[in-house]
Enzyme design. Structure first.
Site, mmCIF file in Angstrom:
data_model
loop_
_atom_site.group_PDB
_atom_site.id
_atom_site.type_symbol
_atom_site.label_atom_id
_atom_site.label_comp_id
_atom_site.label_asym_id
_atom_site.label_seq_id
_atom_site.Cartn_x
_atom_site.Cartn_y
_atom_site.Cartn_z
ATOM 1 N N HIS A 156 0.813 -1.220 0.000
ATOM 2 C CA HIS A 156 0.000 0.000 0.000
ATOM 3 C C HIS A 156 0.845 1.269 0.000
ATOM 4 C CE1 HIS A 156 -4.060 -1.777 0.734
ATOM 5 N NE2 HIS A 156 -3.291 -2.812 1.019
ATOM 6 N N ASP A 364 3.424 9.423 -0.752
ATOM 7 C CA ASP A 364 2.221 8.670 -0.411
ATOM 8 C C ASP A 364 2.034 7.567 -1.441
ATOM 9 O OD1 ASP A 364 -0.134 8.095 1.015
ATOM 10 O OD2 ASP A 364 -0.686 10.222 1.136
HETATM 11 C C1 GDG Z 1 -2.247 3.896 3.228
HETATM 12 C C2 GDG Z 1 -1.221 4.555 2.296
HETATM 13 C C3 GDG Z 1 -2.887 4.435 0.433
HETATM 14 C C4 GDG Z 1 -8.696 10.105 7.554
HETATM 15 N N1 GDG Z 1 -9.041 10.838 8.634
HETATM 16 C C5 GDG Z 1 -10.252 10.373 9.025
HETATM 17 C C6 GDG Z 1 -10.627 9.341 8.163
HETATM 18 N N2 GDG Z 1 -9.657 9.194 7.274
HETATM 19 C C7 GDG Z 1 -9.705 8.239 6.148
HETATM 20 C C8 GDG Z 1 -9.683 8.944 4.820
HETATM 21 C C9 GDG Z 1 -9.188 7.823 3.923
HETATM 22 C C10 GDG Z 1 -8.249 7.050 4.843
HETATM 23 O O1 GDG Z 1 -8.590 7.387 6.183
HETATM 24 C C11 GDG Z 1 -6.795 7.446 4.632
HETATM 25 O O2 GDG Z 1 -6.345 6.870 3.455
HETATM 26 P P1 GDG Z 1 -5.094 7.464 2.661
HETATM 27 O O3 GDG Z 1 -5.000 6.724 1.386
HETATM 28 O O4 GDG Z 1 -5.289 8.920 2.469
HETATM 29 O O5 GDG Z 1 -3.808 7.296 3.588
HETATM 30 P P2 GDG Z 1 -3.165 6.182 4.611
HETATM 31 O O6 GDG Z 1 -3.968 6.052 5.847
HETATM 32 O O7 GDG Z 1 -1.760 6.624 4.820
HETATM 33 O O8 GDG Z 1 -3.208 4.794 3.812
HETATM 34 C C12 GDG Z 1 -1.924 5.337 1.205
HETATM 35 C C13 GDG Z 1 -3.789 3.676 1.389
HETATM 36 O O9 GDG Z 1 -3.032 2.989 2.397
HETATM 37 C C14 GDG Z 1 -4.631 2.627 0.640
HETATM 38 O O10 GDG Z 1 -3.824 1.756 -0.100
HETATM 39 O O11 GDG Z 1 -3.672 5.225 -0.427
HETATM 40 O O12 GDG Z 1 -0.979 5.899 0.314
HETATM 41 O O13 GDG Z 1 -0.340 5.404 3.041
HETATM 42 O O14 GDG Z 1 -10.223 6.974 3.542
HETATM 43 O O15 GDG Z 1 -10.959 9.429 4.515
HETATM 44 N N3 GDG Z 1 -11.792 8.677 8.262
HETATM 45 C C15 GDG Z 1 -12.630 9.053 9.278
HETATM 46 N N4 GDG Z 1 -12.316 10.042 10.149
HETATM 47 C C16 GDG Z 1 -11.151 10.731 10.073
HETATM 48 O O16 GDG Z 1 -10.893 11.629 10.898
HETATM 49 N N5 GDG Z 1 -13.813 8.435 9.395
#
Ligand code: GDG
Length: 468
Positions: A156, A364
């Site tokens: 990821h 990322d």
């Molecule tokens: C890893 C990789 C890759 C965030 N704050 C809240 C919340 N979130 C949710 C977002 C989004 C998820 O969490 C975060 O996903 P990301 O992709 O932005 O980043 P990582 O957590 O670092 O994830 C990344 C991912 O895996 C998938 O393969 O894209 O690059 O680092 O869905 O909306 N959700 C809630 N409250 C929050 O305060 N409910």
């Protein structure tokens, strides 16, 4: 259809689907569809020496199998090697890697233990899909135990180029472990190419040192499978009456007219101090935004027991306080910083109500927030996505305003361009982005990965015997 086994460090609870994130829901959906098993750590720890029993529960046609970690395993495998070595190194933050040999041993030990526990549950013909950097050695360990099933791995996070990759301790062993998979999936083409270059370099080194005979031949497949979201579900959340009411409340209570939003786990890879610096530059370079624009930064806590995360928290609190002290007024707070988890429905509404989505990580794997921001917009009057060129999402989402997150002036100019962008251009860019987000959604991601895993013709993975 073969039974599917998904393995990840943490396992989602199928009875709590409403609270789970998009990825967990995506995996639960496919397990429900074809029946299967999800295996991983249960999130608890037990004292050293206490038995770490595997617990197996059934939910319709999904089997959930989890086990605890000992305190030491948690320290060494999770906190130590996974989050204090692999996470920073793979995100190109060598300065933040804390390398110690106990952590490597713990990482190896937990992967061996998981393999032993999991191997009792595997049936011939099961497809095994292993997720993320915590579990790189799992296939090699399973092979040692005689497992001949097809095993795929999806990373990821980014995969670094050779000049950074070799800074990871035991990198040659890790690479050999990756070669035990039938399919290795990355988020982007750039990651695939970094992996191939790192592999070539290690092969060349082995050849040079006369150890090439011991280097495994890789019969698997390597490809990019960019992860996506459930677009319809997220868009629907942003369109509910409740979401509408939330957006109205936001507009009524905030004196600002321009809402800029950022949502990220509070992680040093997400470029949050740089983002605040850019917002400050927006206020300095384009003072007409003073008393008009607000940056809402939602940054829920994560991995708080790793020092680097406490440091970034203090830095952010200091910076947002300083900007608010310097620029704020009795009726305008420039930075609204929320260090809590916000419900997903609220996020969807806030995305829809914001004129600019600021997604500016320093590095990322993909970044799902970028895709959620696009999905949540009102097509008739959409906001503008400002996106870091170092997010995996930038490989595909080219109609966003692509920026270098390290350059505060460049990001400030992009924010201003977004604020001033005429409706026709906003709609045109958004329509193109929405099409891309739709095309590569979470269903496409999991189906293309599983099709590649099921289809490959290499039947035997490699068994690593010699550690380089
Ligand atoms: C890893 C990789 C890759 C965030 N704050 C809240 C919340 N979130 C949710 C977002 C989004 C998820 O969490 C975060 O996903 P990301 O992709 O932005 O980043 P990582 O957590 O670092 O994830 C990344 C991912 O895996 C998938 O393969 O894209 O690059 O680092 O869905 O909306 N959700 C809630 N409250 C929050 O305060 N409910």
């Amino acid at each position: 259809l073969s039974r599917l086994i998904v393995v990840s460090n943490r396992v989602a609870d199928p009875s709590q689907t409403a609270r789970a994130g998009g990825l967990a829901v995506g995996i639960l959906d496919i397990l429900r569809e074809c029946g299967g098993l999800w295996f991983g750590w249960d999130g608890t720890t037990v004292a050293e020496g206490e038995a770490a029993e595997i617990s197996v529960t059934e939910h319709d046609n999904i089997t959930i199998a989890t086990m605890p970690l000992s305190d030491k395993d948690y320290q060494d495998y999770y906190h130590g090697f996974s989050n204090s070595v692999l996470w920073p190194v793979f995100h190109n933050r060598l300065d933040l890697a804390t390398i110690n040999s106990e952590a490597v041993d713990g990482y190896r030990r937990v992967n061996e233990g998981f393999a032993r526990a999991l191997s009792t549950l595997i049936r011939p013909g099961d497809l095994i899909w292993i997720h993320d950097y915590h579990l790189i050695p799992l296939a090699a360990e399973l092979r040692e135990l005689g497992c001949r099933n097809r095993i795929g791995f999806f990373l990821h996070i980014p995969f670094p180029g050779p000049e950074v990759y070799v800074a990871a301790p035991e990198h040659a062993w890790l690479m050999r472990c990756l070669l035990a998979y039938d399919l290795v999936g990355f988020q982007t083409q750039a990651d695939v190419s970094n992996f191939e270059r790192s592999l070539q370099e290690l092969e060349a080194k082995a050849r040079h040192e006369g150890r090439y005979g011991a280097w495994p031949e890789f019969s698997g497949t390597v490809a990019a499978f960019p992860i996506g979201i459930d677009v319809e579900a997220f868009a629907a959340m942003a369109r509910t009456e409740e979401a509408q009411a939330r957006i109205q409340r936001l507009n009524r209570h905030a004196s600002a007219r321009i809402h800029i939003i950022g949502v990220d786990r509070l992680d040093y890879t997400k470029g949050l101090p740089e983002r605040l610096r850019s917002f400050r530059r927006l206020l300095e370079l384009y003072p007409e935004n003073q008393k008009v624009a607000t940056l809402m930064q939602i940054a829920p806590p994560t991995r708080e027991d790793v020092d680097a995360y406490a440091d970034i928290r203090h830095e952010l609190e200091g910076m947002s306080g300083a900007i608010n002290g310097e620029f704020g007024d009795f009726d305008w707070t420039p930075v609204r910083y929320i260090h809590r988890v916000v419900p997903r429905e609220t996020l969807a509404a806030l995305f829809r109500g914001s004129h600019v989505g600021l997604v500016t990580p320093l590095r990322d794997g993909m970044n799902l927030v970028a895709k959620e921001y696009v999905a949540a917009q009102d097509e008739a009057n959409p906001g503008v996505l400002v996106l870091s060129r170092f997010a995996g999402a930038a490989e595909d989402l080219v109609e966003a305003l692509i920026v270098n997150p390290y350059d505060p002036d460049e990001v400030a100019h992009a924010m201003q361009q977004a604020i001033k962008m005429p409706l026709a251009e906003r709609r045109e860019r958004h329509a193109a982005l929405l099409e891309r987000v739709h095309k590569r959604d979470v269903r496409h991601w999991r189906e293309s990965f599983l099709a590649a895993l099921a289809a490959g013709n290499a039947t035997l993975g490699f068994i690593p015997e010699v550690r380089v």
